[in-house]
Scaffold this motif. Structure first.
Motif, mmCIF file in Angstrom:
data_model
loop_
_atom_site.group_PDB
_atom_site.id
_atom_site.type_symbol
_atom_site.label_atom_id
_atom_site.label_comp_id
_atom_site.label_asym_id
_atom_site.label_seq_id
_atom_site.Cartn_x
_atom_site.Cartn_y
_atom_site.Cartn_z
ATOM 1 N N GLU A 436 -6.075 14.256 91.092
ATOM 2 C CA GLU A 436 -5.838 15.537 91.791
ATOM 3 C C GLU A 436 -6.754 15.658 93.011
ATOM 4 O OE1 GLU A 436 -4.878 17.999 87.721
ATOM 5 O OE2 GLU A 436 -6.475 18.751 89.023
ATOM 6 N N SER A 437 -7.962 15.161 92.835
ATOM 7 C CA SER A 437 -8.918 15.213 93.948
ATOM 8 C C SER A 437 -8.366 14.429 95.137
ATOM 9 C CB SER A 437 -10.265 14.643 93.494
ATOM 10 O OG SER A 437 -11.085 14.381 94.594
ATOM 11 N N HIS A 438 -7.841 13.252 94.855
ATOM 12 C CA HIS A 438 -7.318 12.449 95.970
ATOM 13 C C HIS A 438 -6.159 13.169 96.658
ATOM 14 C CE1 HIS A 438 -6.708 8.961 98.469
ATOM 15 N NE2 HIS A 438 -5.415 9.170 98.318
ATOM 16 N N ALA A 462 -1.754 -0.276 88.291
ATOM 17 C CA ALA A 462 -2.234 -1.463 87.575
ATOM 18 C C ALA A 462 -3.093 -1.122 86.357
ATOM 19 C CB ALA A 462 -3.026 -2.349 88.541
ATOM 20 N N GLY A 463 -3.330 0.172 86.100
ATOM 21 C CA GLY A 463 -4.046 0.494 84.865
ATOM 22 C C GLY A 463 -5.279 1.363 85.019
ATOM 23 N N ALA A 464 -5.597 1.756 86.259
ATOM 24 C CA ALA A 464 -6.729 2.685 86.412
ATOM 25 C C ALA A 464 -6.304 4.046 85.859
ATOM 26 C CB ALA A 464 -7.110 2.816 87.877
ATOM 27 N N LEU A 465 -7.215 4.739 85.192
ATOM 28 C CA LEU A 465 -6.892 6.067 84.661
ATOM 29 C C LEU A 465 -6.927 7.104 85.777
ATOM 30 C CD1 LEU A 465 -9.047 5.914 81.418
ATOM 31 C CD2 LEU A 465 -6.603 5.460 81.682
ATOM 32 N N GLY A 466 -7.708 6.804 86.799
ATOM 33 C CA GLY A 466 -7.785 7.698 87.954
ATOM 34 C C GLY A 466 -8.266 6.903 89.150
ATOM 35 N N SER A 467 -7.747 7.244 90.323
ATOM 36 C CA SER A 467 -8.168 6.550 91.555
ATOM 37 C C SER A 467 -8.236 7.574 92.667
ATOM 38 C CB SER A 467 -7.146 5.490 91.967
ATOM 39 O OG SER A 467 -7.024 4.500 90.996
ATOM 40 N N ARG A 468 -9.252 7.478 93.468
ATOM 41 C CA ARG A 468 -9.375 8.422 94.588
ATOM 42 C C ARG A 468 -10.249 7.814 95.672
ATOM 43 N NH1 ARG A 468 -14.381 10.749 94.243
ATOM 44 N NH2 ARG A 468 -13.752 12.388 95.664
ATOM 45 N N LEU A 469 -10.125 8.369 96.866
ATOM 46 C CA LEU A 469 -11.056 7.926 97.906
ATOM 47 C C LEU A 469 -12.432 8.445 97.525
ATOM 48 C CD1 LEU A 469 -12.073 10.317 100.132
ATOM 49 C CD2 LEU A 469 -9.674 10.255 100.678
ATOM 50 N N THR A 470 -13.470 7.749 97.930
ATOM 51 C CA THR A 470 -14.826 8.222 97.642
ATOM 52 C C THR A 470 -15.602 8.306 98.953
ATOM 53 O OG1 THR A 470 -16.782 7.877 96.250
ATOM 54 C CG2 THR A 470 -15.772 5.901 97.155
ATOM 55 N N GLY A 471 -16.449 9.312 99.068
ATOM 56 C CA GLY A 471 -17.206 9.485 100.309
ATOM 57 C C GLY A 471 -16.382 10.249 101.331
ATOM 58 N N ALA A 472 -16.701 10.037 102.597
ATOM 59 C CA ALA A 472 -16.086 10.866 103.635
ATOM 60 C C ALA A 472 -14.595 10.613 103.807
ATOM 61 C CB ALA A 472 -16.805 10.643 104.954
ATOM 62 N N GLY A 473 -14.112 9.383 103.559
ATOM 63 C CA GLY A 473 -12.692 9.079 103.758
ATOM 64 C C GLY A 473 -12.426 8.563 105.151
ATOM 65 N N TRP A 474 -11.190 8.715 105.614
ATOM 66 C CA TRP A 474 -10.742 8.173 106.898
ATOM 67 C C TRP A 474 -10.996 6.657 106.960
ATOM 68 C CZ3 TRP A 474 -13.781 12.842 107.319
ATOM 69 C CH2 TRP A 474 -13.031 13.976 107.632
#
Ligand code: GLA
Length: 529
Positions: A436-438, A462-474
């Motif tokens: 949700e954060s991503h 592929a099996g991650a339970l959650g994935s998101r950008l980390t840090g500032a992004g861009w």
């Protein structure tokens, strides 16, 4: 002093898995220093990078975040030799792309410290701002009597512009060098160091929030770090439940995320949009903030002031708004208050980009007053501003941090008391919160990019339970929460579906730079030589 920066042995800093490589690296750094400067270093300072699990772009508004310090770090070997004249700082980096450089200054005249402009020397500005930032803490006699040469050799393992806080690690390590070299170790504790490293980094031109520096200073081996900024900086090391069965995999998109160069259209622009949002909300709610907020944006200060001035308001709101009542029943008062703030954002802020003229009308400010209030502190460029979207992200992300924390706490408590606990179910829920954060960072904060979205998608498939950008992004990196037994699946998918397409061919060495698992690590320290 309650919490000085510790002096530690290598096994207290690095996990057994990396200890022997890191021991070699530290030795090599000492040898290179001696070869370069013809004497041994007096000490080595270390500051790690960070990985943020949850809580993105909300430290600038004063909301809590949940990062951890990582094993990748910046080491600085240093020695100070008093002598006549000004202070000369000589800086070298073991990475050849950063040219050796030096600058002279008179510590009684802060204006003698100005930023270096030559591209290949700019990396040294992190040292410059750290020194400048700490000058206020120097007793007058130290300022007057600091002359001679400070030799520094830097060795960093955090990939630059990868959103893993190489810049905060540089500023923090530089601050550590200044503190030790000039005899201030007993006067500046870890909290002060964090505040200083944060405000110093702002001198580079980015209105950064403080999360990176807090993680770099207060990280603990094996633990994540819950960082609160209000009423003052507070950090709490958190042992995640059964962490040995789950991992955080970092994948770098290899798209450079240069916070400093792109600040006017990215990082700083967002902070300005948040300030505009805070201004508009405070007008609608009739809230005044009595003392100036220490944060670049005042979204939290406004919310706190509103609840303080209207202690019965939440009850009233809950009678009318079901979502707020449900948030309260589900997750408690703070989450419910944030839900109410989200409703306020929805009600009062237009859900679209607004031109400066439209904003002047909405704020009721003249063009000059608008410029003074929002545009005079840092340069930003935008034809449209999105206060609604940015504020919506902040209040909802602050909720996600609280929810993430509550899931961890509940599982840990059950495990400790021997109660039945569905640990996997807890991690699945943590993964949802990360996802949700991503989505919010992409759709509301607009700080993702196609490569981050792709890498996040590959991770989840592929099996991650959650994935998101980390840090500032861009650009920069994404983080994936992965059950240990799915790690190879996720890595293989990344290799086949992202890295091989992008680069054509990557050596294992390149790949391990771009994609790696890291244990949470010890924060800033001096290494015992
Ligand atoms: C950068 C800043 C931090 C924080 C993150 C986004 O790393 O330095 O203060 O705002 O971006 O969460």
């Amino acid at each position: 002093m309650p919490h000085p920066v510790p002096v530690l042995q290598l096994p207290e800093v690095y996990s057994p898995l990396v200890l022997s490589d890191e021991t070699e690296r530290v030795k090599a750094l000492g040898t290179k220093f001696e070869k370069m400067y013809h004497h041994k270093p007096a000490f080595i300072a270390r500051a790690p990078g960070r990985l943020n699990m949850i809580g993105e772009h909300i430290d600038t508004s004063g909301y809590s975040v949940f990062p951890m310090a990582i094993e990748r770090d910046v080491l600085m070997a240093a020695s100070y030799m008093p002598g006549p004249g000004d202070l000369r700082v000589v800086l070298a980096n073991v990475a050849s792309r950063f040219s050796h450089t030096s600058f002279s200054c008179d510590l009684t005249k802060p204006e003698s410290l100005h930023l270096l402009t030559m591209t290949t020397h700019r990396w040294a500005n992190y040292f410059m701002v750290a020194l400048r930032g700490l000058l206020d803490d120097f007793p007058p006699e130290v300022r007057q009597n600091t002359h001679g040469v400070l030799h520094v050799l830097v060795d960093g393992t955090i990939p630059p512009e990868s959103s893993l806080s190489s810049s905060a690690a540089m500023t923090t390590a530089s601050s550590l060098v200044v503190i030790m070299a000039f005899g201030m170790h007993d006067c500046i504790d870890r909290k002060r160091l964090t505040e200083k490293a944060t405000s110093s980094e702002r001198l580079i031109g980015v209105s950064t929030g403080g999360m990176d520096q807090a993680a770099s200073v207060f990280g603990e081996m094996g633990k994540a770090l819950y960082v609160s900024f209000a009423p003052t900086l507070h950090t709490e090391p958190i042992q995640m439940p059964k962490w040995e069965e789950y991992l955080f995999l970092i994948t770098n998109t290899l798209i450079k995320s240069d916070k400093k160069a792109n600040a006017p259209t990215q990082y700083n622009l967002r902070v300005v949009e948040l300030r505009i949002a805070a201004y508009l909300i405070s007008r609608e709610l009739g809230v005044q903030i009595s003392s100036p907020s220490p944060f670049p944006s005042q979204l939290r200060a406004i919310a706190d002031a509103y609840w303080e001035a209207n202690p019965n308001e939440l009850e009233e709101i809950m009678r009318v708004y079901e979502d707020v009542r449900m948030a309260y029943n589900d997750a408690g008062k703070e989450v419910a208050q944030l839900q109410a703030m989200l409703n306020i954002v929805e009600k009062f802020l237009p859900r679209r980009g607004l031109t400066r003229e439209e904003l002047e009308q909405l704020t009721g400010l003249s063009s000059e007053a608008f410029h003074h209030e929002f545009l005079s502190q840092v340069p930003v460029h935008a034809s449209h501003f999105y206060p609604h979207h940015r504020a919506f992200h902040v209040y909802s992300e602050a909720q996600r941090v609280l929810r993430f924390r509550a899931i961890c706490d509940t599982a840990s408590k059950k495990l400790q008391s021997g109660e039945a606990c569905d640990v996997h179910g807890a991690y699945v829920r943590l993964g949802h919160v990360m996802n949700e954060s991503h989505e919010s960072l992409r759709n509301m904060y607009d700080c993702s990019c196609p490569e981050l979205d792709l890498i996040v998608h590959i991770g989840r498939q592929a099996g991650a339970l959650g994935s998101r950008l980390t840090g500032a992004g861009w650009g920069g990196s994404a983080v994936h929460l992965v059950p240990r037994d799915r790690l190879e699946d996720v890595k293989t998918a990344m290799r086949n579906m992202y890295y091989s397409m992008r680069i054509g061919y990557m050596t294992e060495n390149n790949l391990s730079e771009a994609m790696f698992v890291t244990d949470p690590t010890q924060g800033a320290c001096y290494l015992s030589l």
